[in-house]
Design a protein around this motif. Structure first.
Motif, PDB file in Angstrom:
ATOM      1  N   CYS A 163     127.721  22.136  37.508  1.00  0.00           N
ATOM      2  CA  CYS A 163     127.868  23.289  36.626  1.00  0.00           C
ATOM      3  C   CYS A 163     127.271  24.521  37.285  1.00  0.00           C
ATOM      4  CB  CYS A 163     127.155  23.043  35.295  1.00  0.00           C
ATOM      5  SG  CYS A 163     127.808  21.630  34.393  1.00  0.00           S
ATOM      6  N   PHE A 188     135.908  15.355  36.837  1.00  0.00           N
ATOM      7  CA  PHE A 188     135.250  16.189  35.822  1.00  0.00           C
ATOM      8  C   PHE A 188     135.292  17.660  36.230  1.00  0.00           C
ATOM      9  CE2 PHE A 188     131.323  18.327  34.425  1.00  0.00           C
ATOM     10  CZ  PHE A 188     131.395  18.160  33.047  1.00  0.00           C
ATOM     11  N   ARG A 189     134.987  17.955  37.481  1.00  0.00           N
ATOM     12  CA  ARG A 189     135.008  19.338  37.939  1.00  0.00           C
ATOM     13  C   ARG A 189     136.427  19.889  37.968  1.00  0.00           C
ATOM     14  NH1 ARG A 189     133.527  20.826  42.695  1.00  0.00           N
ATOM     15  NH2 ARG A 189     132.532  22.776  42.048  1.00  0.00           N
ATOM     16  N   GLN A 232     138.913  18.987  35.949  1.00  0.00           N
ATOM     17  CA  GLN A 232     139.348  19.209  34.574  1.00  0.00           C
ATOM     18  C   GLN A 232     138.687  20.422  33.936  1.00  0.00           C
ATOM     19  OE1 GLN A 232     138.468  15.397  32.839  1.00  0.00           O
ATOM     20  NE2 GLN A 232     140.456  14.528  33.404  1.00  0.00           N
ATOM     21  N   ASN A 233     137.521  20.790  34.445  1.00  0.00           N
ATOM     22  CA  ASN A 233     136.825  21.959  33.898  1.00  0.00           C
ATOM     23  C   ASN A 233     137.044  23.213  34.739  1.00  0.00           C
ATOM     24  OD1 ASN A 233     134.890  21.138  31.489  1.00  0.00           O
ATOM     25  ND2 ASN A 233     134.894  19.437  32.944  1.00  0.00           N
ATOM     26  N   ARG A 282     136.603  23.911  37.889  1.00  0.00           N
ATOM     27  CA  ARG A 282     135.608  24.316  38.888  1.00  0.00           C
ATOM     28  C   ARG A 282     136.031  23.940  40.301  1.00  0.00           C
ATOM     29  NH1 ARG A 282     132.130  22.247  34.631  1.00  0.00           N
ATOM     30  NH2 ARG A 282     131.387  24.039  33.455  1.00  0.00           N
ATOM     31  N   GLN A 331     130.857  17.597  26.724  1.00  0.00           N
ATOM     32  CA  GLN A 331     131.286  17.325  28.090  1.00  0.00           C
ATOM     33  C   GLN A 331     130.553  16.125  28.681  1.00  0.00           C
ATOM     34  OE1 GLN A 331     131.107  20.764  30.606  1.00  0.00           O
ATOM     35  NE2 GLN A 331     132.635  21.903  29.441  1.00  0.00           N
TER      36      GLN A 331
END
Length: 489
Positions: A249, A303-304, A306-307, A309, A474
């Protein structure tokens, strides 16, 4: 209540015990909002006997002197562990304390009598209470007060044991070692067994050798033969400084850091799912741990993506920091301390597509580390840093991202525990241990730490996360994604 001997011989603590470079490092890792504490919770169903628990603590805690030590500070720098202030009154003579336990005395008064009020809190809860989140935990810091605390929350049907230990005095394995002993002694006292005291004597002099680079039963010739490999490993590990791993993040500004609230999400595989995962690892020719690390890396990358990043076509480095237990067969009489090192696994985003290949690469890397004893490279690096005053502190306080995630696999942490059984669960006196979890410490720019262990035949995962950087929703999605990968492998 029993007053029979603990089997622990009288010992004398040194006036002071110098810190190892690793302990210096962990001391300086403590920052505002990141207390560098290891937290373990044990959730029980059944009746908790507070008087028996206090008696068990009195018999167990003296075996682990670093847990009730303080750190002597010169200016701001830590110098040594000392036992001159805040020392429990039973510490130097555990057998005398054992004989002086008064079963008729109120448990809280008993704590104060032995000087344990800084280390143990008994919190009676209302009827209907059940363990949930952790709130209002006291500080643990060896330079300002207690570095180890037990908070016990209980009513007539449920109970939670909460252990906090500062990483400067104890690693996760050592802390769980003390908890295992506490469980065994509590059970021994509860069942009025005629068997002898269930714990072997400790050898306190072994604390002097903790953290040394050359230990164990191997000959000096064979150990010297591996030393060049450690220096080669140190050179190879320099990419730790060259590469910039991605963070999960965006990092909060340093001015926005606030004391982090403990937050976690659990994941469990059934016994059959856990067995299937072991079979798949066997078919791949890798360990279960290597397969878990591969899936966790792939989960973090997804995860990154899908977000928003990163993307599948990006070329970024993901890093896992992994503690390695440095205890040898001769350390069975070593009390709780830091006998651990760190290794790391770096992988690029384009390597995440094929799990079998990813797991095989990790497994090969780990086998080389085990074969040549390269897990001590991190300790060697800290030793080198300690030659230059202030460098360990500067290294520990770096605000940059150290790793994408921290992962620790504790294995079957309650295996061969000398207590009763209730089906697959441990029966401790009148308590049934329903669940156990470990929360490893977090640091700035490292907002997610995964702890794995095996209990009651089930693979148990706990994601400790920083809610200031990863929202609860999340974090739950991250755990669901990991579990889905493991279940559909």
């Amino acid at each position: 209540m029993k007053t029979s001997s603990t089997g622990q011989s009288l010992f004398e603590l040194p006036r002071l015990l110098k810190l190892t470079p690793f302990e210096h490092f962990q001391y300086w890792e403590t920052q505002d909002g990141f207390p560098n504490q290891i937290v373990a919770t044990l959730d029980f169903v059944g009746f908790f006997d507070a008087a028996v628990f206090v008696a068990a603590v009195v018999r167990t805690l003296p075996r682990h002197p670093l847990l009730f030590s303080r750190i002597k500070v010169a200016g701001e720098a830590p110098v040594a562990f000392v036992w001159t202030e805040g020392q429990p009154r039973f510490a130097l003579d555990p057998e005398a304390a054992d004989a002086n336990i008064d079963p008729a005395q109120d448990p809280q008064s008993q704590l104060e009598r032995f000087g344990l009020q800084d280390y143990v809190r008994l919190q009676v809860q209302a009827d209907g209470w059940q363990p949930q989140q952790l709130d209002d935990l006291p500080e643990v810091h060896p330079a300002r007060g207690a570095s180890f605390r037990l908070t016990i929350q209980f009513n007539r049907t449920h109970c939670r044991w909460i252990m906090q230990s500062h990483h400067a005095v104890c690693d996760g394995v050592g802390g769980l070692q003390s908890i295992r002993e506490l469980l065994q002694v509590y059970h021994w006292l509860s069942t009025e067994s005629k068997e002898p005291f269930p714990l072997r004597p400790m050898q306190m002099e072994r604390l002097q050798n903790r953290g040394r680079l050359m230990r164990g039963t191997a000959s000096w010739v064979s150990r010297l033969g591996t030393l060049p490999m450690k220096w080669i490993g140190l050179f190879g590990a320099s990419k730790f400084l060259w590469r910039r791993p991605v963070s999960l993040c965006p990092t909060r500004p340093q001015s926005n850091l606030a004391p982090a609230k403990l937050a976690w999400v659990d994941g469990r595989l059934t016994a059959s799912q856990s067995q299937r995962l072991r079979q798949i690892a066997k078919e791949f020719g890798v360990t279960v741990n290597s397969l878990l690390l591969a899936h966790w890396l792939a989960t973090l990358h997804r995860f990154r993506c899908q977000n928003g990043r990163t993307s599948d076509g990006s070329r970024e480095c993901y890093r896992l920091m992994i503690p390695t237990n440095e205890r040898t067969g001769g350390d069975v009489a070593l009390s709780a301390c830091n006998q651990v090192s760190m290794v790391y696994v770096d992988r690029w985003s384009h390597e995440m597509e094929h799990i079998d290949g990813l797991a095989a690469g990790i497994d090969f890397e780990m086998s080389v580390i085990r074969r040549w004893g390269l897990s001590g490279t991190f300790l060697l690096a800290l030793k080198v840093l300690s030659w230059f005053p202030g460098l360990i502190r500067r290294y520990a306080r770096r605000p940059s991202c150290w790793a994408t995630s921290y992962v620790t696999n504790l294995g079957p942490i309650l295996e061969r525990l000398r207590v009763g059984r209730s089906g697959p669960f441990s029966q401790v006196g009148k308590l049934t241990l329903a669940d156990i979890r470990l929360l490893p410490p977090l640091r700035p720019s490292l907002p997610a730490a995964l702890a794995v262990h095996l209990y009651a035949g089930q693979l148990c995962l706990t994601l400790h996360y920083d809610p200031g950087e990863i929202p609860t929703e999340q974090s739950a999605e991250l755990m669901r994604a990991m579990l889905n990968r493991l279940r559909t492998q």
